[in-house]
Scaffold this motif. Structure first.
Motif, PDB file in Angstrom:
ATOM      1  N   ASP A  47       0.790  -1.109  -0.029  1.00 55.75           N
ATOM      2  CA  ASP A  47      -0.085   0.073  -0.007  1.00 55.75           C
ATOM      3  C   ASP A  47       1.057   1.202  -0.023  1.00 55.75           C
ATOM      4  O   ASP A  47       1.861   1.266   0.847  1.00 55.75           O
ATOM      5  CB  ASP A  47      -0.923  -0.128   1.322  1.00 55.75           C
ATOM      6  N   PRO A  48       0.800   2.029  -1.158  1.00 55.51           N
ATOM      7  CA  PRO A  48       1.512   3.210  -1.131  1.00 55.51           C
ATOM      8  C   PRO A  48       1.434   4.346  -0.106  1.00 55.51           C
ATOM      9  O   PRO A  48       2.209   5.419   0.052  1.00 55.51           O
ATOM     10  CB  PRO A  48       1.515   3.791  -2.575  1.00 55.51           C
ATOM     11  N   THR A  49       0.276   4.309   0.681  1.00 50.24           N
ATOM     12  CA  THR A  49       0.003   5.433   1.675  1.00 50.24           C
ATOM     13  C   THR A  49       1.059   5.514   2.708  1.00 50.24           C
ATOM     14  O   THR A  49       1.416   6.619   3.239  1.00 50.24           O
ATOM     15  CB  THR A  49      -1.154   4.869   2.605  1.00 50.24           C
ATOM     16  N   LEU A  50       2.091   4.169   3.277  1.00 48.90           N
ATOM     17  CA  LEU A  50       3.224   4.452   3.813  1.00 48.90           C
ATOM     18  C   LEU A  50       4.277   3.950   3.050  1.00 48.90           C
ATOM     19  O   LEU A  50       4.134   2.977   2.556  1.00 48.90           O
ATOM     20  CB  LEU A  50       3.130   3.849   5.332  1.00 48.90           C
ATOM     21  N   ASP A  51       5.611   4.581   3.142  1.00 43.29           N
ATOM     22  CA  ASP A  51       6.738   4.064   2.237  1.00 43.29           C
ATOM     23  C   ASP A  51       7.285   2.677   3.104  1.00 43.29           C
ATOM     24  O   ASP A  51       6.978   2.510   4.475  1.00 43.29           O
ATOM     25  CB  ASP A  51       7.744   5.103   2.149  1.00 43.29           C
ATOM     26  N   THR A  52       8.010   1.952   2.186  1.00 46.02           N
ATOM     27  CA  THR A  52       8.338   0.757   2.725  1.00 46.02           C
ATOM     28  C   THR A  52       9.414   1.182   4.114  1.00 46.02           C
ATOM     29  O   THR A  52       9.396  -0.073   5.012  1.00 46.02           O
ATOM     30  CB  THR A  52       9.209  -0.127   1.744  1.00 46.02           C
ATOM     31  N   ARG A  53      10.238   1.884   3.974  1.00 47.10           N
ATOM     32  CA  ARG A  53      11.184   2.102   5.270  1.00 47.10           C
ATOM     33  C   ARG A  53      10.372   2.464   6.395  1.00 47.10           C
ATOM     34  O   ARG A  53      10.400   1.865   7.682  1.00 47.10           O
ATOM     35  CB  ARG A  53      12.272   3.288   4.993  1.00 47.10           C
ATOM     36  N   LEU A  54       9.383   3.482   6.443  1.00 48.30           N
ATOM     37  CA  LEU A  54       8.323   3.599   7.575  1.00 48.30           C
ATOM     38  C   LEU A  54       7.780   2.425   8.019  1.00 48.30           C
ATOM     39  O   LEU A  54       7.679   2.156   9.265  1.00 48.30           O
ATOM     40  CB  LEU A  54       7.302   4.648   7.385  1.00 48.30           C
ATOM     41  N   ARG A  55       7.230   1.552   6.965  1.00 47.51           N
ATOM     42  CA  ARG A  55       6.651   0.206   7.428  1.00 47.51           C
ATOM     43  C   ARG A  55       7.622  -0.553   8.185  1.00 47.51           C
ATOM     44  O   ARG A  55       7.235  -1.157   9.258  1.00 47.51           O
ATOM     45  CB  ARG A  55       5.771  -0.601   6.022  1.00 47.51           C
ATOM     46  N   SER A  56       8.923  -0.589   7.948  1.00 48.81           N
ATOM     47  CA  SER A  56       9.812  -1.253   8.348  1.00 48.81           C
ATOM     48  C   SER A  56      10.105  -0.756   9.965  1.00 48.81           C
ATOM     49  O   SER A  56      10.134  -1.812  10.602  1.00 48.81           O
ATOM     50  CB  SER A  56      11.232  -1.157   7.717  1.00 48.81           C
ATOM     51  N   PHE A  57      10.230   0.392  10.264  1.00 47.51           N
ATOM     52  CA  PHE A  57      10.127   0.796  11.705  1.00 47.51           C
ATOM     53  C   PHE A  57       9.028   0.595  12.430  1.00 47.51           C
ATOM     54  O   PHE A  57       9.002   0.245  13.572  1.00 47.51           O
ATOM     55  CB  PHE A  57      10.256   2.410  11.479  1.00 47.51           C
ATOM     56  N   ILE A  58       8.052   0.751  11.753  1.00 44.94           N
ATOM     57  CA  ILE A  58       6.554   0.284  12.465  1.00 44.94           C
ATOM     58  C   ILE A  58       6.749  -1.199  13.141  1.00 44.94           C
ATOM     59  O   ILE A  58       6.370  -1.386  14.032  1.00 44.94           O
ATOM     60  CB  ILE A  58       5.328   0.796  11.675  1.00 44.94           C
ATOM     61  N   THR A  59       6.969  -2.108  11.986  1.00 42.70           N
ATOM     62  CA  THR A  59       6.857  -3.431  12.033  1.00 42.70           C
ATOM     63  C   THR A  59       8.125  -3.966  13.289  1.00 42.70           C
ATOM     64  O   THR A  59       7.810  -4.592  14.242  1.00 42.70           O
ATOM     65  CB  THR A  59       7.107  -4.094  10.857  1.00 42.70           C
ATOM     66  N   MET A  60       9.268  -3.299  13.193  1.00 44.82           N
ATOM     67  CA  MET A  60      10.218  -3.514  14.196  1.00 44.82           C
ATOM     68  C   MET A  60       9.636  -2.872  15.561  1.00 44.82           C
ATOM     69  O   MET A  60       9.939  -3.435  16.606  1.00 44.82           O
ATOM     70  CB  MET A  60      11.443  -2.790  13.747  1.00 44.82           C
ATOM     71  N   SER A  61       9.053  -1.751  15.654  1.00 46.41           N
ATOM     72  CA  SER A  61       8.683  -1.440  16.866  1.00 46.41           C
ATOM     73  C   SER A  61       7.560  -2.278  17.591  1.00 46.41           C
ATOM     74  O   SER A  61       7.745  -2.529  18.848  1.00 46.41           O
ATOM     75  CB  SER A  61       7.778  -0.009  16.736  1.00 46.41           C
ATOM     76  N   ALA A  62       6.800  -2.863  16.825  1.00 51.05           N
ATOM     77  CA  ALA A  62       5.745  -3.640  17.210  1.00 51.05           C
ATOM     78  C   ALA A  62       6.535  -5.109  17.505  1.00 51.05           C
ATOM     79  O   ALA A  62       5.900  -5.421  18.947  1.00 51.05           O
ATOM     80  CB  ALA A  62       4.677  -4.034  16.042  1.00 51.05           C
ATOM     81  N   LEU A  63       7.341  -5.615  16.910  1.00 53.59           N
ATOM     82  CA  LEU A  63       8.067  -6.766  17.144  1.00 53.59           C
ATOM     83  C   LEU A  63       9.067  -6.606  18.360  1.00 53.59           C
ATOM     84  O   LEU A  63       9.180  -7.513  19.353  1.00 53.59           O
ATOM     85  CB  LEU A  63       8.730  -7.626  16.147  1.00 53.59           C
ATOM     86  N   ILE A  64       9.703  -5.155  18.582  1.00 52.16           N
ATOM     87  CA  ILE A  64      10.366  -5.251  19.989  1.00 52.16           C
ATOM     88  C   ILE A  64       9.424  -5.168  21.118  1.00 52.16           C
ATOM     89  O   ILE A  64       9.540  -5.750  21.838  1.00 52.16           O
ATOM     90  CB  ILE A  64      11.076  -3.768  19.539  1.00 52.16           C
ATOM     91  N   ALA A  65       8.332  -4.270  21.022  1.00 48.51           N
ATOM     92  CA  ALA A  65       7.407  -4.347  22.107  1.00 48.51           C
ATOM     93  C   ALA A  65       6.715  -5.460  22.499  1.00 48.51           C
ATOM     94  O   ALA A  65       6.524  -5.862  23.736  1.00 48.51           O
ATOM     95  CB  ALA A  65       6.324  -3.292  21.836  1.00 48.51           C
TER      96      ALA A  65
END
Length: 128
Positions: A47-65
């Motif tokens: 989905d182009p609404t969020l770029d891939t790098r931002l999605r990566s940060f979001i995903t890492m954040s969720a997995l860390i938490a």
């Protein structure tokens, strides 16, 4: 076609082998593997609404938490493949220590160290 988009996104994140059939996920359940490709990577990550790098940060954040170290290992490698600097990944872990807890941050730093060492070793071999 979402499956084609999903495969392309997986290759962008995890390298050419990511979209090949095989591995434990595919062997255990090809249907589930196809769902991951089509929905997670073909729809959500594409989905182009969020770029891939931002999605990566979001995903890492969720997995860390959530202290999901095996998946985090995969997404740390994906972040490095995207060109996200190690320094930023470490800063993310430090930031989340205050939201997810210190033990989770310590686990994540250990995982990051392991991934970074393997990444550096692989890059060193490729450069020779």
């Amino acid at each position: 076609d979402r499956i084609a988009k999903g495969k392309a996104k997986m290759v962008e994140l995890f390298g050419p082998r990511a979209a090949e059939p095989g591995g434990a996920l595919f062997e255990m359940s090809p249907e589930f593997s196809n769902l991951v490709q089509e929905v997670v990577f073909g729809a959500v990550w594409s989905d182009p609404t969020l770029d891939t790098r931002l999605r990566s940060f979001i995903t890492m954040s969720a997995l860390i938490a959530l202290d999901r170290q095996p998946e985090l290992r995969i997404h740390f490698r994906g972040a490095l493949n995207l060109g996200i600097p190690k320094k930023q990944i470490i800063a993310l872990i430090s930031h989340l220590a205050f939201y997810g807890g210190m033990p989770v941050a310590v686990n994540s730093l250990r995982t990051a160290k392991e991934v970074f060492e393997k990444w550096d070793a692989a890059k060193g071999k490729a450069g020779k």
